[in-house]
Design a protein around this motif. Structure first.
Motif, PDB file in Angstrom:
ATOM      1  N   ILE A  40      32.966 149.460  37.340  1.00 16.16           N
ATOM      2  CA  ILE A  40      31.381 149.470  36.789  1.00 16.16           C
ATOM      3  C   ILE A  40      30.735 149.431  38.370  1.00 16.16           C
ATOM      4  CG2 ILE A  40      29.496 148.376  35.870  1.00 16.16           C
ATOM      5  CD1 ILE A  40      31.690 146.990  33.717  1.00 16.16           C
ATOM      6  N   GLU A  41      31.117 148.634  39.203  1.00 14.17           N
ATOM      7  CA  GLU A  41      30.360 148.472  40.569  1.00 14.17           C
ATOM      8  C   GLU A  41      30.632 149.616  41.438  1.00 14.17           C
ATOM      9  OE1 GLU A  41      32.220 144.886  42.157  1.00 14.17           O
ATOM     10  OE2 GLU A  41      30.744 143.602  40.987  1.00 14.17           O
ATOM     11  N   ARG A  44      28.219 152.389  39.984  1.00  8.83           N
ATOM     12  CA  ARG A  44      26.767 151.931  40.279  1.00  8.83           C
ATOM     13  C   ARG A  44      26.439 152.198  41.830  1.00  8.83           C
ATOM     14  NH1 ARG A  44      26.489 145.789  37.625  1.00  8.83           N
ATOM     15  NH2 ARG A  44      25.268 146.486  35.652  1.00  8.83           N
ATOM     16  N   HIS A  47      26.372 156.205  41.936  1.00 10.14           N
ATOM     17  CA  HIS A  47      25.045 156.546  41.173  1.00 10.14           C
ATOM     18  C   HIS A  47      24.020 155.714  41.754  1.00 10.14           C
ATOM     19  CE1 HIS A  47      27.053 160.018  39.204  1.00 10.14           C
ATOM     20  NE2 HIS A  47      28.103 159.103  39.169  1.00 10.14           N
ATOM     21  N   ARG A  48      23.512 155.410  42.787  1.00 13.24           N
ATOM     22  CA  ARG A  48      22.313 154.290  43.071  1.00 13.24           C
ATOM     23  C   ARG A  48      21.086 154.885  42.591  1.00 13.24           C
ATOM     24  NH1 ARG A  48      25.300 154.364  47.856  1.00 13.24           N
ATOM     25  NH2 ARG A  48      26.708 152.358  48.410  1.00 13.24           N
ATOM     26  N   HIS A  52      19.873 154.404  34.971  1.00  8.98           N
ATOM     27  CA  HIS A  52      20.631 153.362  34.130  1.00  8.98           C
ATOM     28  C   HIS A  52      22.157 153.696  34.417  1.00  8.98           C
ATOM     29  CE1 HIS A  52      16.922 152.404  32.208  1.00  8.98           C
ATOM     30  NE2 HIS A  52      16.588 153.577  31.800  1.00  8.98           N
ATOM     31  N   ASN A  53      22.744 152.536  34.402  1.00  7.12           N
ATOM     32  CA  ASN A  53      24.236 152.611  34.212  1.00  7.12           C
ATOM     33  C   ASN A  53      24.597 151.491  33.384  1.00  7.12           C
ATOM     34  OD1 ASN A  53      25.344 154.502  36.451  1.00  7.12           O
ATOM     35  ND2 ASN A  53      23.979 153.184  37.821  1.00  7.12           N
ATOM     36  N   TYR A  55      27.065 149.881  30.445  1.00  7.69           N
ATOM     37  CA  TYR A  55      28.630 149.896  30.357  1.00  7.69           C
ATOM     38  C   TYR A  55      29.218 149.069  29.041  1.00  7.69           C
ATOM     39  CZ  TYR A  55      28.326 145.366  32.210  1.00  7.69           C
ATOM     40  OH  TYR A  55      27.940 143.927  32.528  1.00  7.69           O
ATOM     41  N   ASP A  71      21.454 147.718  30.689  1.00  7.47           N
ATOM     42  CA  ASP A  71      21.163 148.222  31.939  1.00  7.47           C
ATOM     43  C   ASP A  71      19.808 148.434  31.908  1.00  7.47           C
ATOM     44  OD1 ASP A  71      21.407 148.226  34.771  1.00  7.47           O
ATOM     45  OD2 ASP A  71      21.827 150.386  34.650  1.00  7.47           O
ATOM     46  N   VAL A  97      31.445 153.779  31.112  1.00  6.38           N
ATOM     47  CA  VAL A  97      30.014 153.529  31.942  1.00  6.38           C
ATOM     48  C   VAL A  97      29.362 155.093  31.555  1.00  6.38           C
ATOM     49  CG1 VAL A  97      28.674 153.338  33.797  1.00  6.38           C
ATOM     50  CG2 VAL A  97      30.923 152.111  33.687  1.00  6.38           C
ATOM     51  N   THR A  99      26.335 156.874  32.820  1.00  8.09           N
ATOM     52  CA  THR A  99      25.123 157.171  33.691  1.00  8.09           C
ATOM     53  C   THR A  99      23.958 157.810  33.207  1.00  8.09           C
ATOM     54  OG1 THR A  99      26.498 156.614  35.567  1.00  8.09           O
ATOM     55  CG2 THR A  99      24.848 157.711  36.149  1.00  8.09           C
TER      56      THR A  99
END
Length: 216
Positions: A40-41, A44, A47-48, A52-53, A55, A71, A97, A99
């Motif tokens: 997940i990190e 994220r 895709h900064r 939304h991300n 999960y 999120d 996740v 995105t």
């Protein structure tokens, strides 16, 4: 060893567009909650700039760990739909996740639920659903005169051959479902008139995708 269960074959990613918003579904098999959180990190971080991300993940033989996050989307419109897709498919030890890059058009609560459901589904489809089946590693060792006959019969019956080792004699390494071990031993003994050494080794898993078998 645990019972057979459904999970994902590998990491998969797919993208859809709904009313100018881009939804990217990422799905991956994992063996622990720590591995799920790390994935997940990573999404994220890559895709900064996403809006939304969202999960969800399910871990454990009996789905002991179930987590999700909206999120920032309205409560109940994102994380739960993603989790529900995982559970509807009957998957274990997976993380998904979805995105979202907002396209400027509001979807409403119902639209968000449908969008995140579809985003999760395309990611899961890209990863590929498999069944993991408890098996044993089995080594057959025999004289070269049996090679053609044994190899042809194994392929004909669809057994998964992990490796073939050529030495003074031939050894074939297979993964055989635990429930089929006795049947397999009888088959080999009949085929070779008990002139093949059969060695049962460690526990492994077979992957079954459709009608095809894969090894670990």
């Amino acid at each position: 060893m645990a019972k057979s269960y459904k999970t994902l074959y590998s990491y998969g990613v797919a993208e859809i567009e709904i009313k100018r918003s881009k939804f990217i579904g990422h799905a991956k098999p994992v063996s622990s909650e720590e591995e799920a959180i790390k994935f997940i990190e990573e999404i994220r971080a890559s895709h900064r700039m996403a809006t939304h991300n969202v999960y969800a993940y399910v871990i454990g033989e009996n789905d002991e760990i179930q987590r999700f996050s909206d999120d920032g989307e309205p409560s109940g419109t994102a994380g739960i739909p993603v989790l529900n897709v995982i559970k509807k498919e009957g998957l274990k030890n997976v993380v998904v996740v979805v995105t979202r890059y907002f396209g400027g058009i509001l979807l409403g609560a119902g639209g968000l639920v449908r969008a995140y459901t579809k985003g999760a589904k395309v990611g899961i489809d890209a990863a590929g659903i498999i069944e993991k089946i408890p098996a044993k590693s089995v080594i057959l060792t025999f004289d070269y005169t049996f090679l053609g006959r044994i190899q042809n019969e194994l392929l004909k019956k669809g057994y998964y051959i992990k490796d073939i080792i050529y030495s003074d004699r031939v050894s074939i390494v297979l993964h055989i479902e635990e429930d089929h071990l006795l049947e397999f031993q009888t088959f080999i003994n009949d085929l070779t008139s008990k002139r093949c050494d059969i060695k049962i080794e460690e526990d492994v898993y077979l992957f079954k995708k459709g009608d095809e078998y894969y090894g670990t």
